[in-house]
Scaffold this motif. Structure first.
Motif, PDB file in Angstrom:
ATOM      1  N   LEU A  39       6.570  -2.126  -1.658  1.00  0.00           N
ATOM      2  CA  LEU A  39       5.557  -3.178  -1.640  1.00  0.00           C
ATOM      3  C   LEU A  39       4.815  -3.302  -2.966  1.00  0.00           C
ATOM      4  O   LEU A  39       4.203  -4.342  -3.237  1.00  0.00           O
ATOM      5  CB  LEU A  39       4.558  -2.922  -0.512  1.00  0.00           C
ATOM      6  CG  LEU A  39       5.127  -3.041   0.908  1.00  0.00           C
ATOM      7  CD1 LEU A  39       4.065  -2.680   1.937  1.00  0.00           C
ATOM      8  CD2 LEU A  39       5.644  -4.459   1.164  1.00  0.00           C
ATOM      9  N   ALA A  43      -0.226  -3.521  -2.799  1.00  0.00           N
ATOM     10  CA  ALA A  43      -0.162  -3.522  -1.338  1.00  0.00           C
ATOM     11  C   ALA A  43      -1.350  -2.788  -0.744  1.00  0.00           C
ATOM     12  O   ALA A  43      -1.829  -1.785  -1.296  1.00  0.00           O
ATOM     13  CB  ALA A  43       1.137  -2.877  -0.876  1.00  0.00           C
ATOM     14  N   THR A  44      -1.820  -3.275   0.373  1.00  0.00           N
ATOM     15  CA  THR A  44      -2.924  -2.624   1.074  1.00  0.00           C
ATOM     16  C   THR A  44      -2.387  -1.528   1.986  1.00  0.00           C
ATOM     17  O   THR A  44      -1.182  -1.447   2.264  1.00  0.00           O
ATOM     18  CB  THR A  44      -3.695  -3.650   1.906  1.00  0.00           C
ATOM     19  OG1 THR A  44      -2.822  -4.191   2.920  1.00  0.00           O
ATOM     20  CG2 THR A  44      -4.207  -4.775   1.019  1.00  0.00           C
ATOM     21  N   ASP A  47      -0.668  -3.012   4.984  1.00  0.00           N
ATOM     22  CA  ASP A  47       0.689  -3.501   4.715  1.00  0.00           C
ATOM     23  C   ASP A  47       1.680  -2.344   4.658  1.00  0.00           C
ATOM     24  O   ASP A  47       2.801  -2.433   5.189  1.00  0.00           O
ATOM     25  CB  ASP A  47       0.717  -4.271   3.396  1.00  0.00           C
ATOM     26  CG  ASP A  47      -0.095  -5.560   3.460  1.00  0.00           C
ATOM     27  OD1 ASP A  47      -0.239  -6.098   4.580  1.00  0.00           O
ATOM     28  OD2 ASP A  47      -0.580  -6.014   2.398  1.00  0.00           O
ATOM     29  N   GLN A  50       2.304  -1.041   8.132  1.00  0.00           N
ATOM     30  CA  GLN A  50       3.140  -1.978   8.890  1.00  0.00           C
ATOM     31  C   GLN A  50       4.607  -1.845   8.493  1.00  0.00           C
ATOM     32  O   GLN A  50       5.495  -1.851   9.357  1.00  0.00           O
ATOM     33  CB  GLN A  50       2.651  -3.405   8.665  1.00  0.00           C
ATOM     34  CG  GLN A  50       3.419  -4.447   9.472  1.00  0.00           C
ATOM     35  CD  GLN A  50       2.878  -5.847   9.239  1.00  0.00           C
ATOM     36  OE1 GLN A  50       1.949  -6.051   8.474  1.00  0.00           O
ATOM     37  NE2 GLN A  50       3.477  -6.826   9.911  1.00  0.00           N
ATOM     38  N   LEU A  51       4.862  -1.721   7.188  1.00  0.00           N
ATOM     39  CA  LEU A  51       6.239  -1.583   6.729  1.00  0.00           C
ATOM     40  C   LEU A  51       6.828  -0.244   7.157  1.00  0.00           C
ATOM     41  O   LEU A  51       8.010  -0.166   7.528  1.00  0.00           O
ATOM     42  CB  LEU A  51       6.306  -1.727   5.208  1.00  0.00           C
ATOM     43  CG  LEU A  51       7.709  -1.631   4.595  1.00  0.00           C
ATOM     44  CD1 LEU A  51       8.628  -2.689   5.186  1.00  0.00           C
ATOM     45  CD2 LEU A  51       7.646  -1.774   3.079  1.00  0.00           C
TER      46      LEU A  51
END
Length: 313
Positions: A39, A43-44, A47, A50-51
């Protein structure tokens, strides 16, 4: 014969299982968080989490491995992060240039190397033999990408005979696409011919000194028949082996050549995936290439049954 085939088939399955396990471990032990690397730095945490969940990285290693094996058995190599499509689809869409490039390269290498190797062995110690050996050593030391650039400069830029790069547009015919592969195929084929030529020469030299060759000559058999029918036929085992291994190497070694000539093949896709840290694509490409290696080796073992009757018995 059936026992021979069964043993080779079981060996192929075992090797593929080991390859799958090694690829799984390599991807998982890569330094850093794969999700964070994919990412990027902007990226947070949400995120990344989630990935990680989407990739199954939040599960235990054992659960990930079992899930990974289950996906492979279903033909699922995962989904590309940047292309947003299944990895198998991405590889299939780019398989055509790599497939034809490999086929043309191995044909060019074989057509160049095998006749020269046979004749060099027959004329052992002659000027032709020494020149062929020297040229083989020179070809083996030339990087394929450098030779590709030279061929591009001469035949594409200066004379305009062949395209500089690319593989044609969507509406381009197959013949025109294959025309784009002439220069990269020669670049790979000439370099690969060195190894095949040296193995062919060495194998022929071993056979030409055997007793049955002297017996055939003593019986008055035509020299061409002695060399081609008796000697060459019995020297085929090492030649088939090196040709098959060269084809396997070309599949994975066409990465640089495809990049130089701008071919949208599997090699170019792997380079882009490495630069983007697209781990699913890298993992899928490794598995496909390793699988092709194993299948080519299995096919070589099956050709032994046809070439050498001693293997059948």
């Amino acid at each position: 014969m059936l026992r021979y085939i069964f043993q080779r088939f079981i060996g192929m399955i075992v090797v593929m299982f080991l390859v799958v396990t090694i690829v799984f471990i390599i991807v998982r032990v890569t330094p850093g968080d794969p999700a964070a690397v994919m990412l990027g730095p902007e990226a947070t945490a949400a995120d990344i989490a989630q990935l990680r969940t989407a990739l199954g990285l939040d599960r235990s290693i054992l659960v990930q491995y079992v899930y990974f094996i289950g996906q492979l058995l279903q033909g699922d190599l995962g989904r590309s992060i940047f292309l947003d499509q299944p990895v198998l689809t991405a590889l299939a869409q780019r398989a055509e240039p790599t497939f034809f490039l490999t086929i043309f390269s191995i044909l060019i290498a074989s057509v160049i190397a095998i006749p020269i190797g046979v004749y060099a062995a027959y004329r052992r110690g002659s000027i032709f033999d020494q020149a062929a050996t020297a040229l083989a050593m020179l070809a083996a030391s030339i990087p394929s990408f450098w030779l590709g650039l030279i061929l591009m400069q001469v035949f594409a830029v200066r004379f305009g005979i062949f395209p500089v790069s690319g593989y044609g547009g969507p509406d381009t015919t197959l013949g025109e696409r294959l025309y784009h592969l002439v220069l990269p195929a020669f670049a790979l084929g000439i370099v690969s011919s060195a190894l095949i030529m040296r193995f062919t020469r060495a194998s022929m030299l071993d056979v030409l000194g055997d007793d049955y060759i002297r017996t055939a000559r003593a019986k008055g058999v035509v020299e061409r028949s002695v060399v081609l029918k008796h000697a060459f036929k019995n020297a085929l085992i090492p030649i088939i082996t090196v040709v098959g291994l060269t084809a396997a190497v070309l599949i994975s070694g066409a990465v640089v050549t495809e990049t130089v000539f701008g071919l949208p093949g599997v090699g170019n896709l792997v380079v882009s995936a490495v630069l983007r840290r697209d781990y699913p694509v890298i993992q899928g490409a490794l598995l496909i290439i390793a699988g092709l290696y194993v299948l080519i080796n299995f096919a070589i073992d099956m050709l032994y049954l046809v070439v050498d009757p001693r293997v059948r018995y």
